[in-house]
Design a protein around this motif. Structure first.
Motif, PDB file in Angstrom:
ATOM      1  N   MET A   1      23.925 -18.507 -47.695  1.00  0.00           N
ATOM      2  CA  MET A   1      24.626 -17.337 -47.164  1.00  0.00           C
ATOM      3  C   MET A   1      23.762 -16.094 -47.352  1.00  0.00           C
ATOM      4  SD  MET A   1      28.392 -15.881 -48.252  1.00  0.00           S
ATOM      5  CE  MET A   1      29.023 -14.367 -47.545  1.00  0.00           C
ATOM      6  N   HIS A   2      23.729 -15.252 -46.306  1.00  0.00           N
ATOM      7  CA  HIS A   2      22.969 -14.016 -46.395  1.00  0.00           C
ATOM      8  C   HIS A   2      23.703 -13.013 -47.286  1.00  0.00           C
ATOM      9  CE1 HIS A   2      20.609 -15.666 -43.202  1.00  0.00           C
ATOM     10  NE2 HIS A   2      21.647 -15.737 -42.406  1.00  0.00           N
ATOM     11  N   PRO A   3      22.970 -12.202 -48.055  1.00  0.00           N
ATOM     12  CA  PRO A   3      23.628 -11.236 -48.927  1.00  0.00           C
ATOM     13  C   PRO A   3      24.548 -10.309 -48.128  1.00  0.00           C
ATOM     14  CG  PRO A   3      21.267 -11.350 -49.382  1.00  0.00           C
ATOM     15  CD  PRO A   3      21.503 -12.148 -48.145  1.00  0.00           C
ATOM     16  N   VAL A   4      25.711 -10.003 -48.687  1.00  0.00           N
ATOM     17  CA  VAL A   4      26.665  -9.130 -48.010  1.00  0.00           C
ATOM     18  C   VAL A   4      26.455  -7.709 -48.494  1.00  0.00           C
ATOM     19  CG1 VAL A   4      29.089  -8.660 -47.535  1.00  0.00           C
ATOM     20  CG2 VAL A   4      28.317 -11.021 -47.791  1.00  0.00           C
ATOM     21  N   THR A   5      25.692  -6.948 -47.752  1.00  0.00           N
ATOM     22  CA  THR A   5      25.513  -5.523 -47.977  1.00  0.00           C
ATOM     23  C   THR A   5      25.765  -4.856 -46.651  1.00  0.00           C
ATOM     24  OG1 THR A   5      23.846  -5.887 -49.689  1.00  0.00           O
ATOM     25  CG2 THR A   5      23.924  -3.701 -48.686  1.00  0.00           C
ATOM     26  N   LEU A   6      26.833  -4.088 -46.559  1.00  0.00           N
ATOM     27  CA  LEU A   6      27.249  -3.560 -45.272  1.00  0.00           C
ATOM     28  C   LEU A   6      26.121  -2.799 -44.596  1.00  0.00           C
ATOM     29  CD1 LEU A   6      29.846  -3.496 -43.524  1.00  0.00           C
ATOM     30  CD2 LEU A   6      30.211  -1.185 -44.403  1.00  0.00           C
ATOM     31  N   ALA A   7      25.884  -3.144 -43.330  1.00  0.00           N
ATOM     32  CA  ALA A   7      24.820  -2.534 -42.545  1.00  0.00           C
ATOM     33  C   ALA A   7      25.405  -1.767 -41.371  1.00  0.00           C
ATOM     34  CB  ALA A   7      23.869  -3.613 -42.028  1.00  0.00           C
ATOM     35  N   LEU A   8      24.621  -0.851 -40.843  1.00  0.00           N
ATOM     36  CA  LEU A   8      24.976  -0.139 -39.620  1.00  0.00           C
ATOM     37  C   LEU A   8      23.979  -0.505 -38.539  1.00  0.00           C
ATOM     38  CD1 LEU A   8      26.511   2.007 -37.942  1.00  0.00           C
ATOM     39  CD2 LEU A   8      24.931   3.714 -38.877  1.00  0.00           C
ATOM     40  N   GLU A   9      24.510  -0.947 -37.395  1.00  0.00           N
ATOM     41  CA  GLU A   9      23.691  -1.140 -36.210  1.00  0.00           C
ATOM     42  C   GLU A   9      24.081  -0.062 -35.205  1.00  0.00           C
ATOM     43  OE1 GLU A   9      22.608  -5.082 -34.264  1.00  0.00           O
ATOM     44  OE2 GLU A   9      24.125  -4.316 -32.854  1.00  0.00           O
ATOM     45  N   LEU A  10      23.108   0.688 -34.759  1.00  0.00           N
ATOM     46  CA  LEU A  10      23.360   1.778 -33.828  1.00  0.00           C
ATOM     47  C   LEU A  10      22.891   1.359 -32.440  1.00  0.00           C
ATOM     48  CD1 LEU A  10      24.496   4.683 -34.125  1.00  0.00           C
ATOM     49  CD2 LEU A  10      22.121   5.476 -34.261  1.00  0.00           C
ATOM     50  N   ALA A  11      23.786   1.405 -31.454  1.00  0.00           N
ATOM     51  CA  ALA A  11      23.427   1.085 -30.075  1.00  0.00           C
ATOM     52  C   ALA A  11      22.840   2.326 -29.417  1.00  0.00           C
ATOM     53  CB  ALA A  11      24.657   0.605 -29.305  1.00  0.00           C
ATOM     54  N   VAL A  12      21.618   2.217 -28.924  1.00  0.00           N
ATOM     55  CA  VAL A  12      20.952   3.351 -28.274  1.00  0.00           C
ATOM     56  C   VAL A  12      20.365   2.897 -26.941  1.00  0.00           C
ATOM     57  CG1 VAL A  12      20.425   4.394 -30.515  1.00  0.00           C
ATOM     58  CG2 VAL A  12      18.708   2.984 -29.400  1.00  0.00           C
ATOM     59  N   HIS A  13      20.243   3.857 -26.019  1.00  0.00           N
ATOM     60  CA  HIS A  13      19.756   3.470 -24.694  1.00  0.00           C
ATOM     61  C   HIS A  13      18.774   4.460 -24.091  1.00  0.00           C
ATOM     62  CE1 HIS A  13      22.914   5.768 -22.020  1.00  0.00           C
ATOM     63  NE2 HIS A  13      22.537   6.479 -23.057  1.00  0.00           N
ATOM     64  N   ASP A  14      18.191   5.297 -24.919  1.00  0.00           N
ATOM     65  CA  ASP A  14      17.204   6.241 -24.395  1.00  0.00           C
ATOM     66  C   ASP A  14      16.293   6.708 -25.530  1.00  0.00           C
ATOM     67  OD1 ASP A  14      18.804   8.006 -25.843  1.00  0.00           O
ATOM     68  OD2 ASP A  14      19.636   9.008 -24.086  1.00  0.00           O
ATOM     69  N   PRO A  15      15.209   7.410 -25.195  1.00  0.00           N
ATOM     70  CA  PRO A  15      14.296   7.873 -26.246  1.00  0.00           C
ATOM     71  C   PRO A  15      14.957   8.762 -27.283  1.00  0.00           C
ATOM     72  CG  PRO A  15      13.209   7.967 -24.115  1.00  0.00           C
ATOM     73  CD  PRO A  15      14.657   7.653 -23.844  1.00  0.00           C
ATOM     74  N   ARG A  16      15.923   9.587 -26.853  1.00  0.00           N
ATOM     75  CA  ARG A  16      16.622  10.426 -27.836  1.00  0.00           C
ATOM     76  C   ARG A  16      17.330   9.563 -28.864  1.00  0.00           C
ATOM     77  NH1 ARG A  16      19.384  15.139 -29.199  1.00  0.00           N
ATOM     78  NH2 ARG A  16      21.422  14.693 -30.119  1.00  0.00           N
ATOM     79  N   GLY A  17      17.993   8.516 -28.415  1.00  0.00           N
ATOM     80  CA  GLY A  17      18.693   7.637 -29.337  1.00  0.00           C
ATOM     81  C   GLY A  17      17.748   6.990 -30.333  1.00  0.00           C
ATOM     82  N   ILE A  18      16.577   6.603 -29.859  1.00  0.00           N
ATOM     83  CA  ILE A  18      15.571   6.017 -30.752  1.00  0.00           C
ATOM     84  C   ILE A  18      15.174   7.036 -31.821  1.00  0.00           C
ATOM     85  CG2 ILE A  18      13.201   5.166 -30.885  1.00  0.00           C
ATOM     86  CD1 ILE A  18      13.620   4.039 -28.029  1.00  0.00           C
ATOM     87  N   ALA A  19      14.954   8.278 -31.398  1.00  0.00           N
ATOM     88  CA  ALA A  19      14.543   9.322 -32.346  1.00  0.00           C
ATOM     89  C   ALA A  19      15.654   9.617 -33.353  1.00  0.00           C
ATOM     90  CB  ALA A  19      14.159  10.585 -31.586  1.00  0.00           C
ATOM     91  N   VAL A  20      16.896   9.681 -32.875  1.00  0.00           N
ATOM     92  CA  VAL A  20      18.018   9.926 -33.781  1.00  0.00           C
ATOM     93  C   VAL A  20      18.129   8.803 -34.801  1.00  0.00           C
ATOM     94  CG1 VAL A  20      20.538  10.029 -33.940  1.00  0.00           C
ATOM     95  CG2 VAL A  20      19.336  11.377 -32.207  1.00  0.00           C
ATOM     96  N   ALA A  21      18.022   7.562 -34.342  1.00  0.00           N
ATOM     97  CA  ALA A  21      18.114   6.424 -35.253  1.00  0.00           C
ATOM     98  C   ALA A  21      17.017   6.478 -36.309  1.00  0.00           C
ATOM     99  CB  ALA A  21      18.044   5.116 -34.468  1.00  0.00           C
ATOM    100  N   SER A  22      15.833   6.888 -35.918  1.00  0.00           N
ATOM    101  CA  SER A  22      14.728   6.986 -36.877  1.00  0.00           C
ATOM    102  C   SER A  22      15.029   8.004 -37.964  1.00  0.00           C
ATOM    103  CB  SER A  22      13.431   7.347 -36.158  1.00  0.00           C
ATOM    104  OG  SER A  22      13.013   6.302 -35.310  1.00  0.00           O
ATOM    105  N   ARG A  23      15.743   9.058 -37.616  1.00  0.00           N
ATOM    106  CA  ARG A  23      16.080  10.083 -38.606  1.00  0.00           C
ATOM    107  C   ARG A  23      17.282   9.689 -39.459  1.00  0.00           C
ATOM    108  NH1 ARG A  23      14.741  13.482 -34.077  1.00  0.00           N
ATOM    109  NH2 ARG A  23      16.948  13.739 -33.494  1.00  0.00           N
ATOM    110  N   VAL A  24      18.254   8.997 -38.868  1.00  0.00           N
ATOM    111  CA  VAL A  24      19.497   8.684 -39.570  1.00  0.00           C
ATOM    112  C   VAL A  24      19.350   7.463 -40.480  1.00  0.00           C
ATOM    113  CG1 VAL A  24      21.885   7.934 -39.215  1.00  0.00           C
ATOM    114  CG2 VAL A  24      20.930   9.784 -37.825  1.00  0.00           C
ATOM    115  N   GLY A  25      18.598   6.459 -40.054  1.00  0.00           N
ATOM    116  CA  GLY A  25      18.312   5.320 -40.920  1.00  0.00           C
ATOM    117  C   GLY A  25      19.266   4.159 -40.902  1.00  0.00           C
TER     118      GLY A  25
END
Length: 251
Positions: A1-25
């Motif tokens: 079983m994979h360790p259970v540590t809650l993760a966030l997956e962010l759905a993005v669809h443009d360069p701005r979203g990629i940049a925001v995700a890079s900053r937010v983590g």
């Protein structure tokens, strides 16, 4: 079983979203285009941009592979495109692909296309495969997830069959049980920061959200579309940060 540590997956669809995700983590992004249509396969240029951002410290890149809008019962030509796009995502450095395929069952209802899923897993050795909210179009998301055990699928994304994941908590709990610790369960669908604690409490491994807001630019080509359907949505950094904070608090 994979360790259970809650993760966030962010759905993005443009360069701005990629940049925001890079900053937010977030742990990873689901990269797509046309979020207003539920997401479609992004261009290789957008994949390259996301992979470059990952190389500079950004999140892992999981690419949605969906060749068209509408349902998920693909003919042989669409399936060939889907598999080619999976291989292209792998060749361009993606960490995973996100897919979903159905077929018509004996009773005429859609069922999960396990053969199609197996083809995807075989096409991208070494990459993580996620089965998306195609599960929420089926009679029993939990039964479908149980059938995915042993296929090589790493995780599933589901709202528990409800319009919003927070309204599908009972089914999400059943999905977690059906996964048996072999498959990660990610809750998605209308996820907001205030819902994260309740979603975490049923045992999911991650939450998935777009954190999007409508942009100001509207395109009217005289095709009868409403202004809202032609408005470009973009990632709201403040909302993404609040989601990330809620995920950290629930760990």
């Amino acid at each position: 079983m994979h360790p259970v540590t809650l993760a966030l997956e962010l759905a993005v669809h443009d360069p701005r979203g990629i940049a925001v995700a890079s900053r937010v983590g977030p742990t990873r992004i689901e990269l797509c285009t046309a979020l207003a249509l539920g997401g479609l396969t992004p261009s290789t240029g957008l994949v390259d941009a996301a992979v470059a951002a990952r190389g500079a410290g950004g999140p892992a890149v999981h690419v949605l592979i969906r060749p068209r809008s509408g349902g998920f019962d693909y003919d042989q030509h669409e399936r060939a495109v889907l598999l080619a796009d999976c291989r292209a995502a792998a060749a361009h450095g993606a960490d995973g692909v996100v897919v979903g395929l159905t077929r018509t069952g004996p009773d005429g209802a859609p069922e999960l296309d396990l053969d199609g899923v197996a083809e995807v897993v075989a096409a991208v050795p070494g990459l993580e495969v996620t089965v998306h909210r195609v599960l929420d179009t089926l009679r029993s998301p939990a039964e479908a997830v149980a059938a995915l055990r042993g296929t090589g699928v790493r995780r599933v994304l589901t709202s528990g069959g409800a319009p919003r994941a927070v309204d599908g908590l009972a089914t999400l709990r059943d999905v977690v049980a059906a996964a048996g610790g072999e498959i990660e369960v990610m809750a998605g669908g209308g996820v907001r920061p205030e819902f994260v604690a309740a979603l975490s409490a049923v045992g999911v491994h991650a939450v998935h959200a777009s954190a999007s807001r409508d942009g100001a630019d509207v395109l009217d080509l005289g095709l009868g579309s409403s202004p809202e359907s032609t408005r470009h949505a973009t990632t709201d950094e403040d909302l993404a940060r609040h989601l990330m904070a809620a995920v950290r608090a629930a760990r």
